[in-house]
Design a protein around this motif. Structure first.
Motif, PDB file in Angstrom:
ATOM      1  N   TRP A 108       0.696  -1.337  -0.219  1.00  0.00           N
ATOM      2  CA  TRP A 108      -0.397   0.012  -0.084  1.00  0.00           C
ATOM      3  C   TRP A 108       1.032   0.603   0.101  1.00  0.00           C
ATOM      4  O   TRP A 108       0.534   2.380   0.192  1.00  0.00           O
ATOM      5  CB  TRP A 108      -0.821  -0.186   1.502  1.00  0.00           C
ATOM      6  CG  TRP A 108      -0.935   0.125   2.626  1.00  0.00           C
ATOM      7  CD1 TRP A 108      -0.368   1.866   3.279  1.00  0.00           C
ATOM      8  CD2 TRP A 108      -0.793  -0.532   3.945  1.00  0.00           C
ATOM      9  NE1 TRP A 108      -0.306   0.887   4.698  1.00  0.00           N
ATOM     10  CE2 TRP A 108      -0.119   0.009   4.876  1.00  0.00           C
ATOM     11  CE3 TRP A 108      -1.736  -1.507   3.695  1.00  0.00           C
ATOM     12  CZ2 TRP A 108      -0.763  -0.730   6.240  1.00  0.00           C
ATOM     13  CZ3 TRP A 108      -1.149  -2.406   5.148  1.00  0.00           C
ATOM     14  CH2 TRP A 108      -1.265  -1.598   6.107  1.00  0.00           C
ATOM     15  N   ILE A 109       2.318   1.449   0.718  1.00  0.00           N
ATOM     16  CA  ILE A 109       3.025   2.317   0.420  1.00  0.00           C
ATOM     17  C   ILE A 109       3.572   2.814  -1.076  1.00  0.00           C
ATOM     18  O   ILE A 109       3.868   3.930  -1.563  1.00  0.00           O
ATOM     19  CB  ILE A 109       4.194   2.328   1.410  1.00  0.00           C
ATOM     20  CG1 ILE A 109       3.378   2.114   3.021  1.00  0.00           C
ATOM     21  CG2 ILE A 109       5.539   2.778   1.144  1.00  0.00           C
ATOM     22  CD1 ILE A 109       4.641   1.725   3.803  1.00  0.00           C
ATOM     23  N   LYS A 110       3.958   1.094  -1.233  1.00  0.00           N
ATOM     24  CA  LYS A 110       4.015   1.713  -2.948  1.00  0.00           C
ATOM     25  C   LYS A 110       2.942   2.220  -4.287  1.00  0.00           C
ATOM     26  O   LYS A 110       2.812   3.217  -5.064  1.00  0.00           O
ATOM     27  CB  LYS A 110       4.407   0.504  -3.674  1.00  0.00           C
ATOM     28  CG  LYS A 110       4.588   0.072  -5.006  1.00  0.00           C
ATOM     29  CD  LYS A 110       4.747  -1.264  -5.274  1.00  0.00           C
ATOM     30  CE  LYS A 110       4.942  -1.216  -7.404  1.00  0.00           C
ATOM     31  NZ  LYS A 110       5.718  -2.997  -7.190  1.00  0.00           N
ATOM     32  N   THR A 111       1.426   1.753  -4.124  1.00  0.00           N
ATOM     33  CA  THR A 111       0.395   2.573  -4.374  1.00  0.00           C
ATOM     34  C   THR A 111       0.541   3.806  -4.150  1.00  0.00           C
ATOM     35  O   THR A 111       0.089   4.976  -4.507  1.00  0.00           O
ATOM     36  CB  THR A 111      -0.666   1.421  -4.012  1.00  0.00           C
ATOM     37  OG1 THR A 111      -0.435  -0.098  -4.074  1.00  0.00           O
ATOM     38  CG2 THR A 111      -2.172   2.118  -4.807  1.00  0.00           C
ATOM     39  N   LEU A 112       0.436   4.000  -2.860  1.00  0.00           N
ATOM     40  CA  LEU A 112       0.159   5.791  -2.517  1.00  0.00           C
ATOM     41  C   LEU A 112       1.029   6.999  -3.456  1.00  0.00           C
ATOM     42  O   LEU A 112       1.139   7.347  -3.683  1.00  0.00           O
ATOM     43  CB  LEU A 112      -0.141   5.359  -0.737  1.00  0.00           C
ATOM     44  CG  LEU A 112      -1.248   5.309   0.089  1.00  0.00           C
ATOM     45  CD1 LEU A 112      -0.949   5.246   1.050  1.00  0.00           C
ATOM     46  CD2 LEU A 112      -2.577   5.807   0.110  1.00  0.00           C
ATOM     47  N   LYS A 157     -10.349  11.559  -2.791  1.00  0.00           N
ATOM     48  CA  LYS A 157     -10.500  10.304  -2.051  1.00  0.00           C
ATOM     49  C   LYS A 157     -10.434  10.060  -0.746  1.00  0.00           C
ATOM     50  O   LYS A 157     -11.462   9.925   0.367  1.00  0.00           O
ATOM     51  CB  LYS A 157      -9.491   8.963  -2.846  1.00  0.00           C
ATOM     52  CG  LYS A 157     -10.203   8.166  -4.285  1.00  0.00           C
ATOM     53  CD  LYS A 157     -11.564   7.907  -4.041  1.00  0.00           C
ATOM     54  CE  LYS A 157     -12.274   7.682  -5.663  1.00  0.00           C
ATOM     55  NZ  LYS A 157     -13.322   7.068  -5.774  1.00  0.00           N
ATOM     56  N   VAL A 158      -8.608  11.071   0.259  1.00  0.00           N
ATOM     57  CA  VAL A 158      -8.794  11.106   1.469  1.00  0.00           C
ATOM     58  C   VAL A 158     -10.383  11.908   1.978  1.00  0.00           C
ATOM     59  O   VAL A 158     -10.862  12.275   2.988  1.00  0.00           O
ATOM     60  CB  VAL A 158      -7.521  12.176   1.210  1.00  0.00           C
ATOM     61  CG1 VAL A 158      -7.303  12.423   3.220  1.00  0.00           C
ATOM     62  CG2 VAL A 158      -6.611  11.498   1.203  1.00  0.00           C
ATOM     63  N   GLU A 200       2.067  14.090   2.396  1.00  0.00           N
ATOM     64  CA  GLU A 200       1.808  14.316   3.910  1.00  0.00           C
ATOM     65  C   GLU A 200       0.721  13.251   3.697  1.00  0.00           C
ATOM     66  O   GLU A 200       0.386  12.703   3.944  1.00  0.00           O
ATOM     67  CB  GLU A 200       0.846  15.761   4.239  1.00  0.00           C
ATOM     68  CG  GLU A 200       0.338  15.848   4.818  1.00  0.00           C
ATOM     69  CD  GLU A 200       0.146  17.507   5.414  1.00  0.00           C
ATOM     70  OE1 GLU A 200      -1.205  17.051   6.023  1.00  0.00           O
ATOM     71  OE2 GLU A 200       0.215  18.594   4.527  1.00  0.00           O
ATOM     72  N   LEU A 201      -0.480  13.370   2.783  1.00  0.00           N
ATOM     73  CA  LEU A 201      -1.639  12.691   2.257  1.00  0.00           C
ATOM     74  C   LEU A 201      -1.261  11.056   2.178  1.00  0.00           C
ATOM     75  O   LEU A 201      -1.901   9.832   2.624  1.00  0.00           O
ATOM     76  CB  LEU A 201      -2.438  12.250   1.333  1.00  0.00           C
ATOM     77  CG  LEU A 201      -2.726  13.908   0.790  1.00  0.00           C
ATOM     78  CD1 LEU A 201      -4.049  14.483   0.029  1.00  0.00           C
ATOM     79  CD2 LEU A 201      -3.527  14.030   2.332  1.00  0.00           C
ATOM     80  N   ALA A 202       0.413  10.816   1.739  1.00  0.00           N
ATOM     81  CA  ALA A 202       0.273   9.365   1.529  1.00  0.00           C
ATOM     82  C   ALA A 202       1.286   8.740   2.631  1.00  0.00           C
ATOM     83  O   ALA A 202       0.913   7.221   3.275  1.00  0.00           O
ATOM     84  CB  ALA A 202       1.925   9.313   1.047  1.00  0.00           C
ATOM     85  N   ALA A 203       1.214   9.744   3.887  1.00  0.00           N
ATOM     86  CA  ALA A 203       1.932   9.534   5.404  1.00  0.00           C
ATOM     87  C   ALA A 203       0.584   9.164   5.519  1.00  0.00           C
ATOM     88  O   ALA A 203       0.307   8.138   6.737  1.00  0.00           O
ATOM     89  CB  ALA A 203       3.065  10.147   6.388  1.00  0.00           C
ATOM     90  N   LEU A 204      -0.841   9.874   6.296  1.00  0.00           N
ATOM     91  CA  LEU A 204      -1.853  10.159   6.256  1.00  0.00           C
ATOM     92  C   LEU A 204      -2.465   8.739   6.469  1.00  0.00           C
ATOM     93  O   LEU A 204      -2.906   7.743   7.545  1.00  0.00           O
ATOM     94  CB  LEU A 204      -2.196  11.180   6.417  1.00  0.00           C
ATOM     95  CG  LEU A 204      -3.604  10.719   6.792  1.00  0.00           C
ATOM     96  CD1 LEU A 204      -3.869  11.184   8.593  1.00  0.00           C
ATOM     97  CD2 LEU A 204      -4.942  12.385   6.158  1.00  0.00           C
ATOM     98  N   CYS A 205      -2.086   8.589   4.783  1.00  0.00           N
ATOM     99  CA  CYS A 205      -3.320   6.869   4.704  1.00  0.00           C
ATOM    100  C   CYS A 205      -2.497   5.499   4.830  1.00  0.00           C
ATOM    101  O   CYS A 205      -2.983   4.731   5.782  1.00  0.00           O
ATOM    102  CB  CYS A 205      -3.485   6.896   3.308  1.00  0.00           C
ATOM    103  SG  CYS A 205      -4.383   8.597   2.306  1.00  0.00           S
TER     104      CYS A 205
END
Length: 147
Positions: A11-15, A26-27, A92-97
């Motif tokens: 999921w980190i790769k996808t983000l 989406k967020v 930031e959004l990737a870290a949040l997700c």
């Protein structure tokens, strides 16, 4: 490596591969998000990209790319975001997700609203690229010459 680590890497790769505008949309669809603090605010740096000769051969340094990284803390978990380029918001959004995916009450929400959509978009983009590449493929035939 355990299955949880492999899932998280996925999921980190996808983000990281997501489109910022789609990720923001989406967020926002998830509604009221928990508060989070920056452990490491978004920062820009460089990293070396490596390749292999012929895809499987000897490793060589291809060059440097710009990346942005960010670390947030949500409740008692840490979320990490690493993205190519210079987008503070994307990191930031990737870290949040990533952080939300580690919380049991948010895992399924983030997966269904954000990740499944982004995975479909990334896969569609990859298929289009493969079709375009296949369309330009040249097949060379060797003809035996007789003397």
């Amino acid at each position: 490596m355990d299955i949880q680590t492999e899932m998280r890497q996925g999921w980190i790769k996808t983000l990281a591969k997501s489109n910022l505008k789609q990720l923001e949309t989406k967020v926002a669809q998830m509604g009221e998000l928990p508060t989070y603090n920056f452990i490491r605010p978004p920062e820009i740096g460089l990293t070396m990209v490596r390749g292999r000769a012929g895809g499987t051969g000897q490793i060589f340094n291809l060059g440097e790319i710009t990346i942005t990284r960010c670390t947030v803390k949500i409740e008692d978990v840490m979320g990490f975001g690493y993205v190519a380029g210079r987008s503070h918001r994307h990191a930031e959004l990737a870290a949040l997700c990533d952080g939300l995916m580690q919380l049991p009450e948010w895992h399924d929400i983030v997966k269904s609203v954000v990740l499944e959509f982004i995975e479909a978009e990334v896969n569609q983009k990859k298929e289009i690229q493969q079709l375009q590449t296949e369309a330009t493929k040249v097949n060379f035939f060797t003809i035996a010459r007789g003397d």
